[in-house]
Enzyme design. Structure first.
Site, mmCIF file in Angstrom:
data_model
loop_
_atom_site.group_PDB
_atom_site.id
_atom_site.type_symbol
_atom_site.label_atom_id
_atom_site.label_comp_id
_atom_site.label_asym_id
_atom_site.label_seq_id
_atom_site.Cartn_x
_atom_site.Cartn_y
_atom_site.Cartn_z
ATOM 1 N N LYS A 174 0.854 -1.199 0.000
ATOM 2 C CA LYS A 174 0.000 0.000 0.000
ATOM 3 C C LYS A 174 0.887 1.246 0.000
ATOM 4 C CE LYS A 174 -3.834 1.778 2.916
ATOM 5 N NZ LYS A 174 -4.600 1.479 4.148
ATOM 6 N N SER A 215 -9.503 1.524 3.457
ATOM 7 C CA SER A 215 -8.640 2.330 2.610
ATOM 8 C C SER A 215 -7.627 1.499 1.815
ATOM 9 C CB SER A 215 -7.901 3.360 3.462
ATOM 10 O OG SER A 215 -7.035 2.752 4.388
ATOM 11 N N SER A 250 -9.867 -1.005 7.413
ATOM 12 C CA SER A 250 -9.218 -0.759 6.119
ATOM 13 C C SER A 250 -8.587 -1.979 5.451
ATOM 14 C CB SER A 250 -8.167 0.337 6.254
ATOM 15 O OG SER A 250 -8.786 1.593 6.285
#
Ligand SMILES: *[C@@H]1O[C@H](CO)[C@@H](O)[C@H](O)[C@H]1NC(C)=O
Ligand SMILES: *[C@@H]1O[C@H](CO)[C@@H](O)[C@H](O)[C@H]1NC(C)=O
Length: 511
Positions: free
Chosen positions: A105, A186, A210
């Site tokens: 990420k 996210s 997330s």
């Protein structure tokens, strides 16, 4: 979600033979880490072929899916290096992730040619002091950093109105199953990318949902480790109290390979990682991939309305079906449980979490930005000013920066924040912990990722596994959550469920 669901309970079929590894009969698409390691050993596959495959798939799919922000210009070089190492090292001396391409990420720092931006132009061109703690461990294991996965910008702690999976740098991430479905965030890009075979495995991060939510929406497995089990150093933070780094993968086994590589002590996140080291089992986590992992496990079930019912009543029959599967696997179901303060958890403790997080974010993000070698922004105040100045670029006008502005107003951990933190601790103690202990549960089970909010507030671990698709083909999962350090049991349960159901199918998305 649709009113009527056709759950697909077919076993996973094997799809599309490899494009690039023809002649050696190995399909890279949908290959597991275990498959890849066997193919390496039999000289049927190289890391170069893997990286070439994923780069091609990213090139082909990413313009629409937007799961990837940047690819590593050194990925092929790293692949060749891994292939070379495999020739010279003693067989069995290499880690399970050696030569495996991984996307991380974009809030996880890599000290290489890749940028680390949390999806924001405010961090483009910033230079990180060092690899994130988890990246140090990935490199040590021999994994190949393939690139950066997209995300909800600033891990959804800038705007409170932006769609999930959106960031200024690549725009809106797209769910590969149904373009109109929420990819959730996210860690949207990690889930999208691994679901669509743009990487072998990925890393996400979670503060509250997330990892579990995008895994739920994109039909993949996500592990949210106990906070501190994996280092948060070098991760663009929300709050060290709740932030955790974990794998998002296509199978439980793949996720466990990644977990094994990233857990453990990191001097740059010393207190938490030392504290959680006691949870790491001797011999690692792979030993818990047991086909009969459900046998004898005590699983708590609650059908509380705050847990996704009745709004999601359409998946209820399938949840019921899965409960039967768990029973058939030898699990003992403790039904009709009520979490003593579940309503509090979802209502006012959410406010307490908000109060604490805003103050903690300001402290943590200022500390992160200060430590950068160079950066366009050096503080939260700078980031706010940057957004105002570049309001077109950053879509400030459209989505605003509510969390940034709210956080900037705070002034450390004062009386209000202390009260909120106390409420959160008490909430877990009188709620989830009490329930788990009183009923001697190994895990609490929830449809979708409804458990997220309870796990997040108490630093507890959870694993989500694909559990079906609704009528329109939108995926949903099932979550198993437990007390701190209960990863071994959660892995046994999740793997047992996955092996008994094998529901996940790759998306049929075409660019
Ligand atoms: C990092 O960002 C710079 C722009 O500041 C860009 O030139 C470079 O290509 C980016 N790196 C990668 C690997 O995309
Ligand atoms: C903490 O909990 C009490 C109720 O037990 C509530 O009145 C209060 O608003 C909560 N939060 C804070 C920050 O005081």
């Amino acid at each position: 979600m649709a009113n009527h669901i056709g759950l697909i309970l077919l076993g996973m079929a094997l799809f599309g033979f490899s494009i690039d590894a023809k002649g050696i009969g190995f399909s890279i698409k949908e290959a597991t880490v275990h498959d890849i390691q066997i193919a390496f050993k039999q000289n049927r596959l190289t890391s170069r072929q893997l990286v070439e495959f994923y780069l091609r798939e990213i090139h082909r799919l990413n313009p629409v899916l937007r799961g990837v922000i940047e690819v590593n210009p050194d990925a092929l070089y790293l692949a060749d290096k891994a292939d070379q190492e495999r020739k010279t090292k003693r067989p069995g001396s290499l880690s399970g992730l050696h030569g495996i391409p991984i996307l991380v990420k974009d809030n996880i720092a890599t000290k290489d040619r890749l940028n680390t931006t949390a999806g924001s132009f405010a961090l483009l061109g910033s230079v990180v002091p060092r690899d994130a703690g988890v990246v140090v461990k990935l490199r040590k294991a021999g994994a190949i950093i393939l690139g950066k996965a997209s995300l909800s910008e600033w891990s959804y702690f800038r705007s409170n109105t932006a769609p999930s999976g959106w960031n200024a740098r690549v725009g809106q991430g797209v769910n590969p199953y149904i373009a109109s479905a929420d990819p959730c965030g996210s860690s949207s890009g990690s889930a999208i990318s691994v679901a669509a075979n743009m990487a072998a495995v990925t890393l996400g991060t979670e503060t509250d949902g997330s990892i579990l939510c995008p895994s739920n929406q994109n039909s993949v497995v996500g592990i949210r480790p106990t906070v501190g089990l994996t280092s948060r150093s070098g991760v663009v933070p929300i709050t060290p109290r709740q932030d955790t780094v974990g794998p998002i993968c296509r199978t439980v086994s793949d996720a466990v390979y990644v977990l094994d590589a990233i857990v453990g002590f990191d001097p740059y996140d010393a207190v938490e990682t030392r504290g959680a080291s006691k949870y790491i089992p001797k011999g690692g986590y792979l030993q818990f991939l047991k086909a009969d992992g459900l046998r004898g496990k005590r699983l708590g079930i609650t059908s509380d309305p705050s847990f996704g019912f009745p709004e999601n009543s359409d998946i209820f029959p399938f949840f019921e079906h899965h409960l039967n599967t768990l029973r058939q696997g030898g699990a003992i179901l403790v039904d009709h449980l009520e979490i003593p303060n579940l309503h509090a958890m979802v209502s006012y403790l959410g406010i307490d979490e908000d109060i604490a997080m805003k103050a903690e974010f300001k402290l943590a993000i200022n500390d992160y930005l200060k430590q950068l070698v160079t950066s366009p922004v050096r503080s939260l105040a700078d980031a706010i000013a940057f957004n105002n100045k570049h309001s077109d670029l950053e879509m400030i006008r459209e989505y605003g920066q509510y969390y940034f502005l709210e956080a900037e107003k705070t002034n450390g951990i004062g009386k209000l924040e202390k009260k909120a933190l106390l409420n959160l601790t008490r909430g877990s103690k009188d709620g989830f912990i009490k329930l788990m202990k009183k009923n001697k549960l190994d895990a609490l089970v929830s449809p979708l990722n409804s458990l997220s909010l309870i796990l997040a507030k108490g630093q507890f671990p959870g694993i989500i596994v694909p559990a079906g698709y609704d009528d329109e083909g939108t995926p949903f999962g099932i979550t198993f959550g437990g007390l701190k350090g209960s990863e071994p049991k959660l892995i046994e349960i999740a793997y047992g469920f996955e092996q008994a159901t094998k529901i996940r199918k790759p998306p049929s998305f075409k660019p």
